[in-house]
Design a protein around this motif. Structure first.
Motif, mmCIF file in Angstrom:
data_model
loop_
_atom_site.group_PDB
_atom_site.id
_atom_site.type_symbol
_atom_site.label_atom_id
_atom_site.label_comp_id
_atom_site.label_asym_id
_atom_site.label_seq_id
_atom_site.Cartn_x
_atom_site.Cartn_y
_atom_site.Cartn_z
ATOM 1 N N CYS A 152 35.792 43.565 40.512
ATOM 2 C CA CYS A 152 36.768 42.635 39.951
ATOM 3 C C CYS A 152 36.740 42.779 38.430
ATOM 4 C CB CYS A 152 36.432 41.199 40.355
ATOM 5 S SG CYS A 152 37.506 39.984 39.557
ATOM 6 N N PHE B 179 37.373 40.626 36.342
ATOM 7 C CA PHE B 179 36.977 39.396 35.652
ATOM 8 C C PHE B 179 35.589 38.888 36.020
ATOM 9 C CE2 PHE B 179 41.599 39.353 36.452
ATOM 10 C CZ PHE B 179 42.015 39.541 35.143
ATOM 11 N N CYS B 180 35.007 39.442 37.106
ATOM 12 C CA CYS B 180 33.729 38.893 37.588
ATOM 13 C C CYS B 180 32.702 40.005 37.777
ATOM 14 C CB CYS B 180 33.891 38.212 38.944
ATOM 15 S SG CYS B 180 35.154 36.958 38.995
ATOM 16 N N CYS C 108 39.418 38.930 45.102
ATOM 17 C CA CYS C 108 38.108 38.483 44.611
ATOM 18 C C CYS C 108 37.876 37.049 45.086
ATOM 19 C CB CYS C 108 38.032 38.542 43.090
ATOM 20 S SG CYS C 108 36.504 37.811 42.471
ATOM 21 N N CYS D 272 37.134 34.478 41.890
ATOM 22 C CA CYS D 272 38.123 33.990 40.921
ATOM 23 C C CYS D 272 39.525 33.986 41.531
ATOM 24 C CB CYS D 272 38.101 34.837 39.661
ATOM 25 S SG CYS D 272 38.707 36.513 39.901
#
Ligand code: ADP
Ligand code: ZN
Ligand code: ZN
Length: 747
Positions: free
Chosen positions: A459, A461-462, A477, A480
């Protein structure tokens, strides 16, 4: 203040739903006097540039600012108290415990409609029926008012009065109804939708209770002995041992004393099966309160409990705060369940709140579970709770299932399942049994990978992988909620051979469908069950007891009875061993034991097969011997050595920001500044700042501070000190932070 009569100051203190820990003072307008202003009533007040609804917490207070600066309250909404003394004391307790805003706690106690200012009494419903003349008039004669004619026709069709809401949902207006009334063709009357007070001398029971076995009778008697005392009981009983029957008979006794009963169940535990058992047993009103209800229904249940008209209220976490007229007993079923803990805002545990309430009200609390939490077991061992056990299965002569630990070390699995296991499943299906396959991961596969260059579907963002889903096709994901399309080529090397890694429920469903063409395979996870009524439909099919395979997540492990399941297969048992959370193993043991409890509940002895890389693990072996109690003793021993809960009390302060440096220096500052105070607090240990188990989530960096202490008071002292520093830190606004006392998860 200069007034001679301080105790008669026309000033009230109001809790408002704003993120500040204090209350706000308002002055009474001359036409309102204290004696007409009940504590716990709602008022409308000015706040900044708006008006807000708050709850009166105190009267005749001496304000902190000059009385001339106070604004007058705008309106008194309730003519009677909405939250009685107990309820307000409970709110104060919770606000102190969470170090949170009292206004937020009060908000949490009120159904949404009350927060918005709705009337706090059960609304009467208007019903309509045709009058004598309305019955005989042919609607065709009313050609000048065709809608009224339609309405009359609708009323004529029904022998019974029809609710106005029903007519409105058919498209008729109040004006049309009133027009028929004016013409003498229809008449209205009002009816309260339900329920007399439950203590009006009517019988409590609607059916004859079961004859208890010895263990059950002992448990019931132990509680009945203390029915008017603030005692806590742990009812530890294996699945099927008849805990519910014990609850029912204790509840019966409380109802016979004209008291009310609160029954808390986990989020997933409000299956119709459970609720029906309560409704069938009792002649008094049994209400439910959970997130599936409309706001109106929630308000009604809340009011019926408060007015003493609901005898039994069964509800999930939020029901733990419902006011009662005369609460005499609280039952918490599956007390170990994680859904009792609220994960955001006011982070409270409904189980712990129930215990506090029991103490305040002087009524017993019964905590039931087949797999009690280590906290509760510890309390029972220390004799703070009465410990009752049910070791035998009640009712039909079912034996506990045999549990096999199936070694998959160095074995090649097909999509996450060993071929030999498929054989075992086939045999059960051929013999007419149902099979339950349990895998605690939804989606098709936990990741997508490039065979050539090793790219994985991280991901953006993660610190996590995006899960591959087939229905509908996407990368998703789970942390998020970011969703993207499935790439056809590797984004890095453009190779086309992208492979799913590992298995989730979707892939297991596909694999099992291919393996068992003759039998239906049903999938149960958040993705399939989110559609309304799906679970009911599925249960209906499964209840027919024809052979089938159920594959799903832990949703399958809880609350539902599958009497024809003869084999349970646990596909990924080892997760708990690799968990970064010190509760990982405890949860694993609870889950395994609960899943195993699904097998062979009626006529036949069941079998459980657990795929594991660690068949020799002593803890797993204990679980395979159905020895959850020895298992939990071992875990408690570890906790004692590491001084983790329940051998200490814990709190976590979590913080996050869009830059890693920002959070870490923020928390480091706070810890450093707190040090002189912290070292003075006896036994308090402050650890951190540490990165959270998944440091980067949705593009933000998460870190935490742990506080541990063997006593509660110094723990709270330490928390107060840190929060004070946090609130005064110049970077406070750039960092989002929260406090979690008695955290259930570390993430
Ligand atoms: P638990 O809640 O502990 O899982 P239940 O209360 O659901 O167990 O009981 C399991 C089964 O045993 C149910 O079908 C219930 O009707 C039956 N049962 C419970 N107690 C008795 C009893 N004393 N006599 C006969 N059947 C019983
Ligand atoms: Zn590649
Ligand atoms: Zn993500």
């Amino acid at each position: 203040m200069t007034s001679l009569f301080d105790d008669e100051l026309p000033v009230i203190r109001v809790a408002l739903p704003v993120p500040l820990t204090r209350c706000f003072d308002y002055i009474l307008p001359p036409n309102l006097q204290h004696e007409y202003l009940p504590l716990g009533a709602r008022v409308r007040v000015p706040y900044r540039n708006k008006t807000m609804i708050g709850v009166v917490m105190a009267r005749q207070v001496t304000p902190d600012i000059p009385i001339e600066k106070l604004k007058p309250l705008i309106e008194l909404i309730d003519d009677a108290s909405l939250l009685d003394d107990h309820q307000r004391a409970l709110a104060q307790w919770l606000a102190r415990y969470c170090h949170g805003p009292i206004g937020d706690v009060i908000s949490l106690m009120l159904p949404t409609l009350l927060r918005q200012g709705a009337a706090a009494h059960i609304q009467e419903e208007t019903y309509w029926q045709a009058t004598q003349s309305g019955r005989v008039l042919a609607p065709d004669k009313m050609s000048r008012a065709p809608r009224q004619a339609e309405l009359l026709r609708a009323l004529q069709k029904h022998q019974q009065p029809v609710a106005a809401t029903m007519l409105r949902s058919l498209g008729f207006t109040s004006a049309q109804m009133a027009a028929l009334e004016d013409k003498g063709l229809a008449e209205r009357y009002k009816q309260s939708r339900h329920l007399e007070p439950h203590d009006d001398g009517k019988p409590v029971l609607a059916e004859i209770p079961l004859q208890l076995n010895n263990e059950q009778a002992e448990a019931v008697n132990a509680v009945l002995d203390k029915l008017t005392q603030p005692e806590v009981f742990l009812l530890e009983g294996i699945t099927g041992s008849g805990k519910t029957e014990v609850y029912l008979q204790i509840i019966e006794a409380a109802l016979k004393q004209n008291r009310q009963v609160l029954v808390l169940v986990p989020e997933i535990g409000l299956a119709p099966q459970t609720v029906n058992r309560f409704k069938k047993r009792f002649a008094v009103p049994v209400m439910t309160l959970h997130s599936g209800l409309s706001e109106k229904e929630r308000l009604d249940a809340w009011l019926l409990a408060r007015d003493g008209r609901a005898g039994v209220l069964i509800g999930t976490r939020s029901a733990s705060m419902t006011p009662f007229k005369d609460l005499g007993l609280i039952v918490v079923d599956e007390e170990h369940d994680a859904s009792y803990k609220q994960g955001d805002g006011i982070r409270y545990s409904a189980r712990d709140l129930a215990i506090v309430r029991g103490k305040m009200l002087g009524c017993p609390v019964v905590l039931g579970s087949a797999t009690p939490s280590l906290e509760t077991l510890h309390n029972a061992m220390e004799k703070r709770y009465h410990w009752l056990t049910l070791k035998q299965r009640a009712g039909a002569k079912v034996q506990l299932p045999d549990i096999y630990l199936h070694d998959i070390h160095n074995k090649k699995l097909t999509n996450g399942i060993d071929g030999r296991l498929l054989q075992v499943m086939r045999t059960h299906l051929e013999q007419g049994g149902q099979v339950l396959a349990f895998i605690n991961r939804r989606g098709f596969a936990p990741a997508l990978m490039c065979h050539d260059c090793g790219w994985v579907s991280d991901c953006t963002f993660c610190d996590a992988r995006m899960t591959l889903h087939r229905e509908p096709p996407r990368l998703h994901c789970h942390h998020c909620n970011t969703v993207s399309g499935i790439p056809l080529q590797c984004p890095k090397c453009f190779a086309t051979e992208l492979k799913p890694v590992g298995s989730g429920t979707e892939r297991m469903e596909e694999t099992l469908e291919q393996a068992f063409k003759d039998w239906p395979v049903f999938r149960v996870d958040r993705d399939t069950v989110s559609k309304k009524g799906m679970m009911e439909k599925l249960l209906e099919k499964v209840q027919k007891e024809e052979p089938c395979v159920l594959v799903g997540t832990q949703m399958l492990a809880k609350g539902h009875h599958f009497p024809a399941v003869s084999l349970v297969v646990v596909l990924d048992a080892d997760g708990g061993f690799y968990s970064s959370d010190f509760r990982g193993l405890e949860r694993m043991g609870q889950l395994l034991t609960q899943v195993a409890g699904r097998a062979g509940r009626e006529q036949r002895k069941g079998k459980v097969v657990v795929q594991t890389h660690r068949p020799e693990d002593p803890l797993l072996k204990l679980l395979a011997r159905h020895d959850y109690s020895e298992f939990s003793r071992c875990l408690l021993e570890e906790r004692r050595e590491t001084l983790l809960p329940p051998y200490s009390f814990m709190a976590i302060i979590r913080a996050e920001a869009n830059q890693s440096d920002l959070v870490s220096s923020f928390l480091a500052d706070v810890v450093q500044a707190a040090e002189p105070v912290i070292t003075q607090i006896e036994g308090l240990e402050v650890i951190g700042p540490l990165p959270s188990p998944m440091e980067r989530r949705f593009g933000r960096y998460h870190m935490q501070i742990w506080l541990l202490c063997s006593k509660r008071a110094p723990l709270h002292q330490g928390i107060a000190c840190l929060l004070d520093l946090i609130n005064r830190h110049p970077m406070q606004r750039k960092v989002r932070w929260s406090l979690d006392v008695d955290p259930q998860e570390l993430i």
